[in-house]
Scaffold this motif. Structure first.
Motif, PDB file in Angstrom:
ATOM      1  N   ASN A 231     -11.107  41.997   9.973  1.00 37.58           N
ATOM      2  CA  ASN A 231     -11.252  41.137   8.805  1.00 37.58           C
ATOM      3  C   ASN A 231     -10.548  39.813   9.053  1.00 37.58           C
ATOM      4  N   ILE A 232     -11.261  38.718   8.838  1.00 34.29           N
ATOM      5  CA  ILE A 232     -10.632  37.397   8.911  1.00 34.29           C
ATOM      6  C   ILE A 232      -9.770  37.235   7.669  1.00 34.29           C
ATOM      7  N   THR A 233      -8.497  36.893   7.857  1.00 30.01           N
ATOM      8  CA  THR A 233      -7.596  36.710   6.716  1.00 30.01           C
ATOM      9  C   THR A 233      -7.382  35.240   6.381  1.00 30.01           C
TER      10      THR A 233
ATOM     11  N   TYR B  44      -6.585  37.025  11.727  1.00 30.49           N
ATOM     12  CA  TYR B  44      -7.410  38.187  11.405  1.00 30.49           C
ATOM     13  C   TYR B  44      -6.596  39.456  11.570  1.00 30.49           C
ATOM     14  N   GLU B  45      -7.101  40.513  10.951  1.00 31.49           N
ATOM     15  CA  GLU B  45      -6.462  41.823  11.077  1.00 31.49           C
ATOM     16  C   GLU B  45      -7.459  42.806  11.672  1.00 31.49           C
TER      17      GLU B  45
ATOM     18  N   SER C 142     -22.440  39.372   3.108  1.00 29.46           N
ATOM     19  CA  SER C 142     -21.260  39.470   2.285  1.00 29.46           C
ATOM     20  C   SER C 142     -20.550  38.167   2.462  1.00 29.46           C
ATOM     21  N   ASP C 143     -20.396  37.481   1.430  1.00 27.99           N
ATOM     22  CA  ASP C 143     -19.874  36.147   1.512  1.00 27.99           C
ATOM     23  C   ASP C 143     -18.613  36.022   0.705  1.00 27.99           C
ATOM     24  N   GLU C 144     -17.568  35.608   1.321  1.00 23.95           N
ATOM     25  CA  GLU C 144     -16.312  35.438   0.637  1.00 23.95           C
ATOM     26  C   GLU C 144     -15.739  34.073   0.994  1.00 23.95           C
ATOM     27  N   GLN C 145     -14.870  33.584   0.170  1.00 24.43           N
ATOM     28  CA  GLN C 145     -14.183  32.333   0.489  1.00 24.43           C
ATOM     29  C   GLN C 145     -13.003  32.665   1.412  1.00 24.43           C
ATOM     30  N   VAL C 146     -12.814  31.874   2.424  1.00 25.11           N
ATOM     31  CA  VAL C 146     -11.648  31.990   3.297  1.00 25.11           C
ATOM     32  C   VAL C 146     -10.832  30.742   3.077  1.00 25.11           C
ATOM     33  N   SER C 147      -9.535  30.904   2.778  1.00 27.25           N
ATOM     34  CA  SER C 147      -8.719  29.713   2.535  1.00 27.25           C
ATOM     35  C   SER C 147      -8.104  29.200   3.802  1.00 27.25           C
TER      36      SER C 147
END
Length: 194
Positions: A5-7, A28-29, A189-194
């Protein structure tokens, strides 16, 4: 659930001259050990109409990856302006950061990039031929689009863990609150990455 997972992704040196190398700090983890390398790529979309103008700016292998948190800086040369149509240099384009495992892409982070002259007079009266040394790029890093694709991270287990995508397991995109953005189709699956 993904094994990786990209953090966080931080775009460094932004805005910058068009000819300045790209720098991305990627965190990432990994939640399960992986025997093989992760492949990270940075791709510059040279034309919205023709993918033959896309340029692979960098491809790096990282791994093998054990359980834990990781961070590195991905550096890539700028795109070669001679491989971009003159009319596509100034304006908005896309930069893609992807990660794959065993040849299967499982995450894609897309950024809009605005290329324009750094001088107001040149913006108002652009020259007929692009003056590339006067072009500034601005990566719109506050609103990346993260698309996740289901893959099998452990094919040697005969299907345990992540499954290969079936026809009904297509990527979906959401914003940071888990809602589908209104400007996107209801399926990708789309999420915002800060």
């Amino acid at each position: 659930m993904s094994a990786v997972n990209i953090t966080n992704v931080t775009v460094l040196d932004n805005p910058a001259s068009f000819l300045t190398p790209f720098h991305f700090e990627i965190s990432y983890e990994c939640v399960t050990p992986l025997k093989d390398d992760l492949e990270w790529k940075l791709i510059y979309v040279g034309s919205a109409e023709d993918e033959t103008y896309d340029q692979l700016l960098e491809s790096v292998l990282v791994g093998p990856v054990n359980v834990g948190n990781y961070r590195f800086v991905l550096q890539a040369d700028p795109p070669d302006p001679s491989k971009i149509r003159e009319e596509d240099i100034i304006g908005v384009t896309v930069l893609l950061l992807t990660c794959s495992y065993l040849g299967q892409e499982f995450v894609r982070v897309g950024y809009y990039v605005n290329n324009d002259y750094d001088d107001e007079q040149l913006r108002e009266e652009p020259p007929q031929k692009v003056l590339i040394d006067k072009v500034q790029r601005n990566i719109l890093s506050d609103k990346p689009r993260v698309t996740k694709f289901p893959i099998n991270f452990h094919p040697e287990n005969g299907g345990s863990g992540e499954q290969s995508p079936s026809l009904d397991q297509q990527p979906t995109e959401t914003d940071v609150d888990g809602e589908q953005p209104s400007d996107l189709p209801t399926n990708p699956s789309d999420e915002q990455v800060s």
